[in-house]
Design a protein around this motif. Structure first.
Motif, PDB file in Angstrom:
ATOM      1  N   PRO A  64       0.799  -1.233   0.000  1.00 20.53           N
ATOM      2  CA  PRO A  64       0.000   0.000   0.000  1.00 20.53           C
ATOM      3  C   PRO A  64       0.832   1.283   0.000  1.00 20.53           C
ATOM      4  O   PRO A  64       0.434   2.268  -0.627  1.00 20.53           O
ATOM      5  CB  PRO A  64      -0.827  -0.115   1.282  1.00 20.53           C
ATOM      6  CG  PRO A  64      -0.902  -1.569   1.562  1.00 20.53           C
ATOM      7  CD  PRO A  64       0.398  -2.134   1.087  1.00 20.53           C
ATOM      8  N   ALA A  65       1.967   1.291   0.679  1.00 20.14           N
ATOM      9  CA  ALA A  65       2.805   2.495   0.706  1.00 20.14           C
ATOM     10  C   ALA A  65       3.262   2.862  -0.702  1.00 20.14           C
ATOM     11  O   ALA A  65       3.251   4.043  -1.085  1.00 20.14           O
ATOM     12  CB  ALA A  65       4.004   2.288   1.623  1.00 20.14           C
ATOM     13  N   ASN A  66       3.641   1.876  -1.493  1.00 23.41           N
ATOM     14  CA  ASN A  66       4.081   2.135  -2.871  1.00 23.41           C
ATOM     15  C   ASN A  66       2.925   2.605  -3.740  1.00 23.41           C
ATOM     16  O   ASN A  66       3.075   3.527  -4.545  1.00 23.41           O
ATOM     17  CB  ASN A  66       4.713   0.884  -3.477  1.00 23.41           C
ATOM     18  CG  ASN A  66       5.991   0.482  -2.779  1.00 23.41           C
ATOM     19  OD1 ASN A  66       6.633   1.286  -2.112  1.00 23.41           O
ATOM     20  ND2 ASN A  66       6.354  -0.790  -2.901  1.00 23.41           N
ATOM     21  N   VAL A  67       1.770   1.965  -3.587  1.00 22.08           N
ATOM     22  CA  VAL A  67       0.603   2.335  -4.399  1.00 22.08           C
ATOM     23  C   VAL A  67       0.179   3.772  -4.095  1.00 22.08           C
ATOM     24  O   VAL A  67      -0.085   4.558  -5.016  1.00 22.08           O
ATOM     25  CB  VAL A  67      -0.567   1.363  -4.172  1.00 22.08           C
ATOM     26  CG1 VAL A  67      -1.808   1.811  -4.934  1.00 22.08           C
ATOM     27  CG2 VAL A  67      -0.184  -0.060  -4.586  1.00 22.08           C
ATOM     28  N   MET A  68       0.130   4.126  -2.818  1.00 19.70           N
ATOM     29  CA  MET A  68      -0.305   5.477  -2.464  1.00 19.70           C
ATOM     30  C   MET A  68       0.716   6.520  -2.913  1.00 19.70           C
ATOM     31  O   MET A  68       0.333   7.607  -3.372  1.00 19.70           O
ATOM     32  CB  MET A  68      -0.578   5.575  -0.960  1.00 19.70           C
ATOM     33  CG  MET A  68      -1.700   4.663  -0.466  1.00 19.70           C
ATOM     34  SD  MET A  68      -3.238   4.692  -1.436  1.00 19.70           S
ATOM     35  CE  MET A  68      -3.850   6.342  -1.100  1.00 19.70           C
ATOM     36  N   ALA A  69       1.995   6.207  -2.833  1.00 22.31           N
ATOM     37  CA  ALA A  69       3.023   7.130  -3.338  1.00 22.31           C
ATOM     38  C   ALA A  69       2.879   7.314  -4.843  1.00 22.31           C
ATOM     39  O   ALA A  69       2.965   8.439  -5.356  1.00 22.31           O
ATOM     40  CB  ALA A  69       4.413   6.615  -2.983  1.00 22.31           C
ATOM     41  N   TYR A 100      -5.540   6.142   4.055  1.00 25.55           N
ATOM     42  CA  TYR A 100      -4.369   5.514   3.430  1.00 25.55           C
ATOM     43  C   TYR A 100      -3.309   6.548   3.063  1.00 25.55           C
ATOM     44  O   TYR A 100      -2.118   6.318   3.268  1.00 25.55           O
ATOM     45  CB  TYR A 100      -4.781   4.695   2.207  1.00 25.55           C
ATOM     46  CG  TYR A 100      -5.105   3.255   2.520  1.00 25.55           C
ATOM     47  CD1 TYR A 100      -4.262   2.223   2.109  1.00 25.55           C
ATOM     48  CD2 TYR A 100      -6.245   2.911   3.238  1.00 25.55           C
ATOM     49  CE1 TYR A 100      -4.541   0.897   2.399  1.00 25.55           C
ATOM     50  CE2 TYR A 100      -6.542   1.589   3.528  1.00 25.55           C
ATOM     51  CZ  TYR A 100      -5.687   0.590   3.105  1.00 25.55           C
ATOM     52  OH  TYR A 100      -5.967  -0.724   3.406  1.00 25.55           O
ATOM     53  N   PHE A 101      -3.732   7.693   2.514  1.00 23.64           N
ATOM     54  CA  PHE A 101      -2.744   8.726   2.196  1.00 23.64           C
ATOM     55  C   PHE A 101      -2.016   9.188   3.459  1.00 23.64           C
ATOM     56  O   PHE A 101      -0.784   9.250   3.488  1.00 23.64           O
ATOM     57  CB  PHE A 101      -3.380   9.928   1.498  1.00 23.64           C
ATOM     58  CG  PHE A 101      -3.289   9.896   0.005  1.00 23.64           C
ATOM     59  CD1 PHE A 101      -2.096   9.589  -0.650  1.00 23.64           C
ATOM     60  CD2 PHE A 101      -4.390  10.200  -0.782  1.00 23.64           C
ATOM     61  CE1 PHE A 101      -2.003   9.568  -2.033  1.00 23.64           C
ATOM     62  CE2 PHE A 101      -4.316  10.187  -2.167  1.00 23.64           C
ATOM     63  CZ  PHE A 101      -3.120   9.875  -2.784  1.00 23.64           C
ATOM     64  N   HIS A 102      -2.754   9.528   4.502  1.00 20.82           N
ATOM     65  CA  HIS A 102      -2.101  10.027   5.710  1.00 20.82           C
ATOM     66  C   HIS A 102      -1.264   8.945   6.382  1.00 20.82           C
ATOM     67  O   HIS A 102      -0.157   9.219   6.850  1.00 20.82           O
ATOM     68  CB  HIS A 102      -3.133  10.617   6.675  1.00 20.82           C
ATOM     69  CG  HIS A 102      -3.552  11.981   6.276  1.00 20.82           C
ATOM     70  ND1 HIS A 102      -2.760  13.091   6.462  1.00 20.82           N
ATOM     71  CD2 HIS A 102      -4.677  12.416   5.656  1.00 20.82           C
ATOM     72  CE1 HIS A 102      -3.372  14.152   5.987  1.00 20.82           C
ATOM     73  NE2 HIS A 102      -4.546  13.777   5.489  1.00 20.82           N
ATOM     74  N   HIS A 103      -1.772   7.728   6.403  1.00 19.30           N
ATOM     75  CA  HIS A 103      -1.049   6.648   7.064  1.00 19.30           C
ATOM     76  C   HIS A 103       0.244   6.277   6.330  1.00 19.30           C
ATOM     77  O   HIS A 103       1.274   6.056   6.956  1.00 19.30           O
ATOM     78  CB  HIS A 103      -1.948   5.416   7.196  1.00 19.30           C
ATOM     79  CG  HIS A 103      -1.339   4.306   7.979  1.00 19.30           C
ATOM     80  ND1 HIS A 103      -1.305   4.303   9.356  1.00 19.30           N
ATOM     81  CD2 HIS A 103      -0.698   3.180   7.582  1.00 19.30           C
ATOM     82  CE1 HIS A 103      -0.687   3.211   9.770  1.00 19.30           C
ATOM     83  NE2 HIS A 103      -0.307   2.510   8.718  1.00 19.30           N
ATOM     84  N   PHE A 104       0.172   6.218   4.998  1.00 20.35           N
ATOM     85  CA  PHE A 104       1.320   5.726   4.236  1.00 20.35           C
ATOM     86  C   PHE A 104       2.212   6.810   3.644  1.00 20.35           C
ATOM     87  O   PHE A 104       3.370   6.540   3.333  1.00 20.35           O
ATOM     88  CB  PHE A 104       0.856   4.770   3.135  1.00 20.35           C
ATOM     89  CG  PHE A 104       0.343   3.468   3.675  1.00 20.35           C
ATOM     90  CD1 PHE A 104       1.214   2.544   4.228  1.00 20.35           C
ATOM     91  CD2 PHE A 104      -1.010   3.179   3.660  1.00 20.35           C
ATOM     92  CE1 PHE A 104       0.752   1.344   4.754  1.00 20.35           C
ATOM     93  CE2 PHE A 104      -1.487   1.974   4.178  1.00 20.35           C
ATOM     94  CZ  PHE A 104      -0.608   1.061   4.728  1.00 20.35           C
ATOM     95  N   THR A 105       1.688   8.026   3.457  1.00 14.40           N
ATOM     96  CA  THR A 105       2.532   9.070   2.864  1.00 14.40           C
ATOM     97  C   THR A 105       2.646  10.307   3.744  1.00 14.40           C
ATOM     98  O   THR A 105       3.479  11.166   3.472  1.00 14.40           O
ATOM     99  CB  THR A 105       2.010   9.510   1.470  1.00 14.40           C
ATOM    100  OG1 THR A 105       0.817  10.278   1.635  1.00 14.40           O
ATOM    101  CG2 THR A 105       1.762   8.326   0.559  1.00 14.40           C
ATOM    102  N   GLY A 106       1.786  10.420   4.754  1.00 15.83           N
ATOM    103  CA  GLY A 106       1.826  11.585   5.637  1.00 15.83           C
ATOM    104  C   GLY A 106       1.093  12.789   5.117  1.00 15.83           C
ATOM    105  O   GLY A 106       1.062  13.837   5.766  1.00 15.83           O
TER     106      GLY A 106
END
Length: 168
Positions: A64-69, A100-106
């Motif tokens: 998920p971190a890669n997808v959201m980035a 998801y944006f806040h959790h994985f990308t800030g």
């Protein structure tokens, strides 16, 4: 225009399985499709079934971190102005994308607000019991890109045929 599929009712406890986004322009030719590995062991089999994927299949989806980035980069690339999050059910779709944006990308590129497509149409018609869904051209399949495209088609119809003032 964004649509998501999940394996449960809320982010964090449950997972966003996939999402699709379509830049609303005359061509509807810029899309993003993300398929995300679950973040939790918890899931509702009925909710997951709506997505058309099995638990075994989603376990092999992307981090998920890669997808959201990647999604954040896509938004920055295709949006000329401040991006506006619009969906059919923004109460549901928004909470997953925002979390998801806040959790994985800030950071959430959409900011802190969203628009509901159904509410826009209800306002145009001055009828809280009406629905826009007959304005879709693309069949609603629960593939999130198809569903976002159908909703974008409906929004374009609201602009062209009903005079909705919206800037693309």
């Amino acid at each position: 225009m964004v649509d998501i599929e999940s394996d449960g009712p809320i982010p964090g406890d449950y997972s966003m399985i996939s999402f699709g986004a379509v830049l609303v322009n005359d061509e509807l030719d810029k899309t993003f499709y993300g398929k995300l590995k679950p973040i939790s062991e918890k899931y509702d089999p009925e909710a997951l079934a709506v997505s058309g994927h099995s638990r075994e299949e989603v376990a092999n989806f992307e981090d998920p971190a890669n997808v959201m980035a990647d999604f954040a980069v896509w938004i920055k690339t295709v949006c000329k102005d401040r991006p506006i999050f619009i969906s059919d059910n923004n109460g549901f779709d928004w909470m997953f994308i925002c979390w998801y944006f806040h959790h994985f990308t800030g950071n959430n590129p959409f900011g802190f607000s969203s628009q509901n497509l159904g509410s826009l149409y209800k306002g145009i018609e001055k009828d809280t019991f009406t629905t826009f869904k007959h304005l879709r051209k693309t069949k609603h399949t629960h593939n999130p890109v198809d569903d976002a495209r159908g909703n974008a088609e409906a929004l374009l119809t609201m602009k062209r045929e009903y005079g909705l003032k919206i800037k693309f």
